[in-house]
Design a protein around this motif. Structure first.
Motif, PDB file in Angstrom:
ATOM      1  N   LYS A   4       0.893  -1.301  -0.017  1.00 14.89           N
ATOM      2  CA  LYS A   4       0.057   0.103  -0.005  1.00 14.89           C
ATOM      3  C   LYS A   4       0.862   1.213  -0.006  1.00 14.89           C
ATOM      4  O   LYS A   4       0.542   2.272  -0.123  1.00 14.89           O
ATOM      5  CB  LYS A   4      -0.849   0.043   1.141  1.00 14.89           C
ATOM      6  CG  LYS A   4      -1.912  -0.933   1.265  1.00 14.89           C
ATOM      7  CD  LYS A   4      -2.696  -1.185   2.500  1.00 14.89           C
ATOM      8  CE  LYS A   4      -3.835  -2.368   2.631  1.00 14.89           C
ATOM      9  NZ  LYS A   4      -4.523  -2.466   3.621  1.00 14.89           N
ATOM     10  N   LYS A 106       0.508   5.141  -1.388  1.00 16.05           N
ATOM     11  CA  LYS A 106       1.208   6.218  -0.912  1.00 16.05           C
ATOM     12  C   LYS A 106       2.607   6.163  -1.167  1.00 16.05           C
ATOM     13  O   LYS A 106       3.302   5.193  -1.292  1.00 16.05           O
ATOM     14  CB  LYS A 106       1.043   6.098   0.850  1.00 16.05           C
ATOM     15  CG  LYS A 106      -0.275   6.451   1.032  1.00 16.05           C
ATOM     16  CD  LYS A 106      -0.690   6.216   2.667  1.00 16.05           C
ATOM     17  CE  LYS A 106      -1.994   6.248   3.449  1.00 16.05           C
ATOM     18  NZ  LYS A 106      -2.594   7.707   2.898  1.00 16.05           N
ATOM     19  N   SER A 153       6.035   4.949   7.714  1.00 17.99           N
ATOM     20  CA  SER A 153       4.925   4.167   7.911  1.00 17.99           C
ATOM     21  C   SER A 153       3.971   4.535   8.973  1.00 17.99           C
ATOM     22  O   SER A 153       2.740   4.171   8.592  1.00 17.99           O
ATOM     23  CB  SER A 153       5.733   2.567   8.238  1.00 17.99           C
ATOM     24  OG  SER A 153       6.003   2.711   9.300  1.00 17.99           O
ATOM     25  N   LYS A 154       4.458   4.963  10.283  1.00 17.42           N
ATOM     26  CA  LYS A 154       3.544   5.513  11.045  1.00 17.42           C
ATOM     27  C   LYS A 154       2.576   6.648  10.685  1.00 17.42           C
ATOM     28  O   LYS A 154       1.364   6.671  10.905  1.00 17.42           O
ATOM     29  CB  LYS A 154       4.234   5.699  12.482  1.00 17.42           C
ATOM     30  CG  LYS A 154       4.761   4.684  13.128  1.00 17.42           C
ATOM     31  CD  LYS A 154       5.893   5.285  14.203  1.00 17.42           C
ATOM     32  CE  LYS A 154       6.561   4.072  15.216  1.00 17.42           C
ATOM     33  NZ  LYS A 154       7.389   4.475  15.933  1.00 17.42           N
ATOM     34  N   LYS A 155       3.231   7.740   9.858  1.00 19.35           N
ATOM     35  CA  LYS A 155       2.559   8.763   9.272  1.00 19.35           C
ATOM     36  C   LYS A 155       1.392   8.155   8.335  1.00 19.35           C
ATOM     37  O   LYS A 155       0.180   8.751   8.257  1.00 19.35           O
ATOM     38  CB  LYS A 155       3.378   9.798   8.628  1.00 19.35           C
ATOM     39  CG  LYS A 155       2.709  10.742   7.734  1.00 19.35           C
ATOM     40  CD  LYS A 155       3.594  11.249   7.062  1.00 19.35           C
ATOM     41  CE  LYS A 155       2.996  12.669   6.120  1.00 19.35           C
ATOM     42  NZ  LYS A 155       3.827  13.404   5.395  1.00 19.35           N
ATOM     43  N   TRP A 156       1.658   7.105   7.711  1.00 18.85           N
ATOM     44  CA  TRP A 156       0.758   6.454   6.572  1.00 18.85           C
ATOM     45  C   TRP A 156      -0.284   5.618   7.365  1.00 18.85           C
ATOM     46  O   TRP A 156      -1.321   5.043   6.838  1.00 18.85           O
ATOM     47  CB  TRP A 156       1.471   5.771   5.555  1.00 18.85           C
ATOM     48  CG  TRP A 156       2.066   6.839   4.580  1.00 18.85           C
ATOM     49  CD1 TRP A 156       1.882   7.803   4.309  1.00 18.85           C
ATOM     50  CD2 TRP A 156       3.004   6.110   3.742  1.00 18.85           C
ATOM     51  NE1 TRP A 156       2.860   8.413   3.331  1.00 18.85           N
ATOM     52  CE2 TRP A 156       3.687   7.186   2.877  1.00 18.85           C
ATOM     53  CE3 TRP A 156       3.874   5.044   3.461  1.00 18.85           C
ATOM     54  CZ2 TRP A 156       4.515   7.134   2.065  1.00 18.85           C
ATOM     55  CZ3 TRP A 156       4.843   5.016   2.337  1.00 18.85           C
ATOM     56  CH2 TRP A 156       5.141   6.048   1.790  1.00 18.85           C
ATOM     57  N   ASN A 157       0.027   5.424   8.737  1.00 17.58           N
ATOM     58  CA  ASN A 157      -0.718   4.245   9.408  1.00 17.58           C
ATOM     59  C   ASN A 157      -0.565   2.935   8.650  1.00 17.58           C
ATOM     60  O   ASN A 157      -1.843   2.188   8.550  1.00 17.58           O
ATOM     61  CB  ASN A 157      -2.327   4.790   9.312  1.00 17.58           C
ATOM     62  CG  ASN A 157      -2.954   4.095  10.762  1.00 17.58           C
ATOM     63  OD1 ASN A 157      -2.274   3.478  11.674  1.00 17.58           O
ATOM     64  ND2 ASN A 157      -4.324   3.906  10.531  1.00 17.58           N
ATOM     65  N   LEU A 158       0.347   2.397   8.367  1.00 17.58           N
ATOM     66  CA  LEU A 158       0.763   1.149   7.406  1.00 17.58           C
ATOM     67  C   LEU A 158       1.690   0.360   8.205  1.00 17.58           C
ATOM     68  O   LEU A 158       2.522   1.168   8.882  1.00 17.58           O
ATOM     69  CB  LEU A 158       1.253   1.462   6.173  1.00 17.58           C
ATOM     70  CG  LEU A 158       0.464   2.340   4.875  1.00 17.58           C
ATOM     71  CD1 LEU A 158       0.882   2.371   3.691  1.00 17.58           C
ATOM     72  CD2 LEU A 158      -1.082   1.484   4.869  1.00 17.58           C
ATOM     73  N   SER A 159       1.642  -0.754   8.048  1.00 22.28           N
ATOM     74  CA  SER A 159       2.588  -1.355   8.902  1.00 22.28           C
ATOM     75  C   SER A 159       3.858  -1.712   7.921  1.00 22.28           C
ATOM     76  O   SER A 159       3.636  -1.653   6.697  1.00 22.28           O
ATOM     77  CB  SER A 159       2.088  -3.183   8.871  1.00 22.28           C
ATOM     78  OG  SER A 159       2.027  -3.693   7.706  1.00 22.28           O
ATOM     79  N   GLU A 162       3.786  -3.801   4.712  1.00 19.27           N
ATOM     80  CA  GLU A 162       2.976  -3.233   3.303  1.00 19.27           C
ATOM     81  C   GLU A 162       3.656  -2.327   2.737  1.00 19.27           C
ATOM     82  O   GLU A 162       2.967  -1.777   1.777  1.00 19.27           O
ATOM     83  CB  GLU A 162       1.619  -2.566   4.139  1.00 19.27           C
ATOM     84  CG  GLU A 162       0.696  -3.574   5.032  1.00 19.27           C
ATOM     85  CD  GLU A 162      -0.470  -2.780   5.365  1.00 19.27           C
ATOM     86  OE1 GLU A 162      -1.480  -3.084   5.132  1.00 19.27           O
ATOM     87  OE2 GLU A 162      -0.232  -1.903   6.254  1.00 19.27           O
TER      88      GLU A 162
END
Length: 215
Positions: A4, A106, A153-159, A162
């Motif tokens: 993602k 993203k 990755s935290k900003k995107w709220n993705l692990s 991903e």
């Protein structure tokens, strides 16, 4: 797992900045009456930040911390003037970034280049494609430290799992591995396919369009 997000390296991955970086450093070396270097030589100096490049470019007899720092500041001043003069996207990069397959992906840039210059180059060459561009703010956060990649990755709220991490060097592949992201090496930059695989690349691509098949 469906990916993602994509974090791209800058130099050697998105843009060929070899000539501008080399020219800036050679201006400094010439002014100090030091030997200059060819573009082919600079190719192996790039990847670990501009301060490290300055250290490699200086003669051994003029490589003290003080001289490196002075020359680094001079190099940055010269490079700031010309950093988008010859720097261009690699073949296929703009087509890739505009591909509809990336519409909901993203995308960010993470470089070992100084943060100010990273943001300047990305904003001028890719004004609409990335939601963030992060460069080097302190030596402690230099790749392969995964701190900034994980912050993205935290900003995107993705692990991290991903996210694809795309780069042209061993440093990039190690960063991806340290961040638990998926390492993708590219062969059009400054390092070889063998080096990329040996440093952790799970996939190595030869053309920008091949990234779509990984997604």
């Amino acid at each position: 797992m469906k990916f993602k997000g994509i974090i791209f390296d800058l130099d050697g991955t998105l843009v060929n900045s070899l000539h501008d970086i080399s020219d800036a450093m050679n201006i400094v070396l010439t002014g100090l009456n030091h030997p200059t270097h060819t573009y082919d030589t600079y190719q192996y100096f790039i990847g670990s930040g501009l301060r490290n490049l300055v250290s490699k470019a200086l003669p051994a007899a003029h490589n003290s911390d003080k001289e490196i720092e002075i020359c680094f500041e001079c190099m940055i001043n010269e490079y700031r003037k010309i950093c988008t003069l010859k720097t261009k996207p690699y073949d296929g990069i703009l087509d890739l970034l505009n591909n509809p397959a990336l519409e909901n992906i993203k995308m960010a840039v993470f470089s070992n280049k100084a943060d100010e210059l990273t943001k300047k180059i990305v904003s001028e060459i890719f004004p609409e494609h990335f939601d963030s561009a992060v460069g080097l703010s302190t030596e402690e956060l230099k790749k392969p430290n995964p701190f900034e990649a994980l912050a993205i990755s935290k900003k995107w709220n993705l692990s991290p799992e991903e996210i694809l991490f795309v780069g042209d060097s061993d440093i990039d592949m190690l960063t991806a591995t340290n961040a638990n992201m998926f390492p993708v090496g590219v062969t059009w930059g400054y390092r070889t396919e063998e080096e990329l695989k040996n440093s952790g690349a799970k996939v190595v691509i030869n053309k920008a369009s091949e990234l779509i098949s990984i997604l």
